[in-house]
Design a protein around this motif. Sequence first.
Motif, PDB file in Angstrom:
ATOM      1  N   ASP A   1       0.849  -1.188   0.000  1.00  0.00           N
ATOM      2  CA  ASP A   1       0.000   0.000   0.000  1.00  0.00           C
ATOM      3  C   ASP A   1       0.891   1.246   0.000  1.00  0.00           C
ATOM      4  N   CYS A   2       0.298   2.428   0.127  1.00  0.00           N
ATOM      5  CA  CYS A   2       1.074   3.678   0.121  1.00  0.00           C
ATOM      6  C   CYS A   2       2.062   3.746   1.277  1.00  0.00           C
ATOM      7  N   SER A   3       1.661   3.255   2.434  1.00  0.00           N
ATOM      8  CA  SER A   3       2.494   3.366   3.628  1.00  0.00           C
ATOM      9  C   SER A   3       3.609   2.338   3.661  1.00  0.00           C
ATOM     10  N   GLY A   4       3.500   1.288   2.851  1.00  0.00           N
ATOM     11  CA  GLY A   4       4.471   0.209   2.894  1.00  0.00           C
ATOM     12  C   GLY A   4       4.304  -0.702   4.090  1.00  0.00           C
ATOM     13  N   ARG A   5       3.147  -0.628   4.768  1.00  0.00           N
ATOM     14  CA  ARG A   5       2.914  -1.418   5.981  1.00  0.00           C
ATOM     15  C   ARG A   5       1.902  -2.543   5.764  1.00  0.00           C
ATOM     16  N   ILE A   6       1.345  -2.635   4.546  1.00  0.00           N
ATOM     17  CA  ILE A   6       0.427  -3.716   4.182  1.00  0.00           C
ATOM     18  C   ILE A   6       0.999  -4.407   2.957  1.00  0.00           C
ATOM     19  N   ALA A   7       1.159  -5.726   3.016  1.00  0.00           N
ATOM     20  CA  ALA A   7       1.694  -6.502   1.888  1.00  0.00           C
ATOM     21  C   ALA A   7       0.668  -7.546   1.462  1.00  0.00           C
TER      22      ALA A   7
ATOM     23  N   ALA B   1      -4.362  -3.938  -1.897  1.00  0.00           N
ATOM     24  CA  ALA B   1      -3.577  -3.301  -0.838  1.00  0.00           C
ATOM     25  C   ALA B   1      -4.119  -1.914  -0.505  1.00  0.00           C
ATOM     26  N   HIS B   2      -4.445  -1.143  -1.540  1.00  0.00           N
ATOM     27  CA  HIS B   2      -4.946   0.209  -1.295  1.00  0.00           C
ATOM     28  C   HIS B   2      -6.361   0.220  -0.735  1.00  0.00           C
ATOM     29  N   LEU B   3      -7.182  -0.760  -1.136  1.00  0.00           N
ATOM     30  CA  LEU B   3      -8.524  -0.867  -0.549  1.00  0.00           C
ATOM     31  C   LEU B   3      -8.446  -1.143   0.947  1.00  0.00           C
TER      32      LEU B   3
ATOM     33  N   ALA C   1      -3.509 -13.522   0.175  1.00  0.00           N
ATOM     34  CA  ALA C   1      -2.889 -13.563   1.499  1.00  0.00           C
ATOM     35  C   ALA C   1      -2.320 -12.183   1.793  1.00  0.00           C
ATOM     36  N   CYS C   2      -2.511 -11.727   3.033  1.00  0.00           N
ATOM     37  CA  CYS C   2      -2.136 -10.359   3.402  1.00  0.00           C
ATOM     38  C   CYS C   2      -1.477 -10.368   4.774  1.00  0.00           C
ATOM     39  N   MET C   3      -0.496  -9.470   4.964  1.00  0.00           N
ATOM     40  CA  MET C   3       0.090  -9.271   6.285  1.00  0.00           C
ATOM     41  C   MET C   3       0.248  -7.782   6.573  1.00  0.00           C
ATOM     42  N   PHE C   4       0.187  -7.441   7.855  1.00  0.00           N
ATOM     43  CA  PHE C   4       0.287  -6.064   8.315  1.00  0.00           C
ATOM     44  C   PHE C   4       1.566  -5.915   9.147  1.00  0.00           C
ATOM     45  N   GLU C   5       2.301  -4.854   8.927  1.00  0.00           N
ATOM     46  CA  GLU C   5       3.517  -4.631   9.708  1.00  0.00           C
ATOM     47  C   GLU C   5       3.190  -4.559  11.193  1.00  0.00           C
ATOM     48  N   GLY C   6       4.023  -5.243  11.990  1.00  0.00           N
ATOM     49  CA  GLY C   6       3.860  -5.229  13.436  1.00  0.00           C
ATOM     50  C   GLY C   6       2.892  -6.250  13.981  1.00  0.00           C
ATOM     51  N   VAL C   7       2.268  -7.044  13.102  1.00  0.00           N
ATOM     52  CA  VAL C   7       1.262  -8.028  13.536  1.00  0.00           C
ATOM     53  C   VAL C   7       1.625  -9.395  12.960  1.00  0.00           C
TER      54      VAL C   7
END
Length: 454
Positions: free
Chosen positions: A96-102, A135-137, A166-172
Amino acid sequence: MWRGSEMCGIVGVAGRDAAKKVIDSLKILEYRGYDSAGIAVMLNGRMEVRKAAGTIENLISRYPEVLEMGGELGIGHTRWATHGRVSDSNAHPILDCSGRIAVVHNGTIDNYMEIREKLSIKHEFKTETDTEVIAHLIEEMLSRGMGRLEAFISAVSELRGEYAVACMFEGVNELYLARNKIPLVIGVGEGENYCASDVIALLGLTNKFIYVDDGEFARVSSRGVDVWRLEGEKLVPVEKRINLVDWSPSMASKGKYEHFMLKEIFEQEDVVRRILAESRRYIEGTISMLKDTMRRGGRILFLAAGTSYHASMVGKYLLNSLLEYPSEVSIASEFTRWNLGSLDGDDLVIAVSQSGETADVLMAVKSARKKGARILSFVNVPGSTLSRESDGVFFFSAGPEIGVAATKTYVAELVSFLMTFTELGKRIGARVDHVAEVLPRLPSLVASCLESSN
């Protein structure tokens, strides 16, 4: 054998040494795509992404540290390019824009241009892929105050098309999954859990699997697995069965052979022997469904795609010639147009599929069910969607097929038909003795043929 939108491979690991496990599993899935590869790994709460055009070996060559990164969570992808050219930027994971969602994704998003146009007012798109809208949604839903699970489900619910995500969030340290018409499995381990496009990717890690069904969402962590589906606007938990897959890790390696196709050709003797010895447990149920249909005078219709369609043509010939009972063969993509209208409860559809996940076959089977027809499947993969959608199943147990061209599974389907129809013929007094005498000799005949080759 073209597999269309089922190409691309996804892997996810929630547990120790995630990076290496993702890379090792991706190598097994590389037959699904080798235009680019990439991984995202959680290291001490920070997400690290490495991706590159070309093969997985090219990724490792450019970023040798991927094998030593460790990590407690990771996702990976090997790509067969559809939307967007082959390039580093179009390789997955997509951020995504923040680079925290892959996000890694297999399939096609039909309405991605519509979503992209709507989101581009606030979001910067950096790839040519349809995947980037996911990712952006998710990022957009988070900005509206939703939690991670709600944001993921809300985003995926806006998609039209076929997908495994499949998705992952930074810090989780959690993976978020969704499936619609594209295969996705969850592997259950000891103190860690996994996901992949195919069970073969995870055989070195576990033999316990949960099959994600269409319309389901999952959250996977090292602590456990949760699965839900939406009923209206309500998120409802789904109790899932853990399936044991009796395949060994060596089945997913080339061994002494130069490539998988050659290995699978030389496995044919063992496959035929195993069918004749072990698959007899499925004979009684299969014969019962065939006899009941014949007694009613119902139609028997083979339904398949690709290589299994050609095996079904032979199945039709065997049924007609050995048992003198007429049958038809329909290619799955044309079934609803030409064969669906006259089906009823007296009829039997024989659905044939190596993977048990062929999208056209599954759609046709659902349509046949609505008309009242019973479904008998001949399938290779235990626990697959087709086997769960059927009234009766004959597992021909050829082991994993990795080579793109079908060899041993085609032969397995033919031998399964031959054994089934011969046994039925013996019970109804048909003239099948000449075939019954040859059946036990098939493994040695196959072996002789292979020994005479170069």
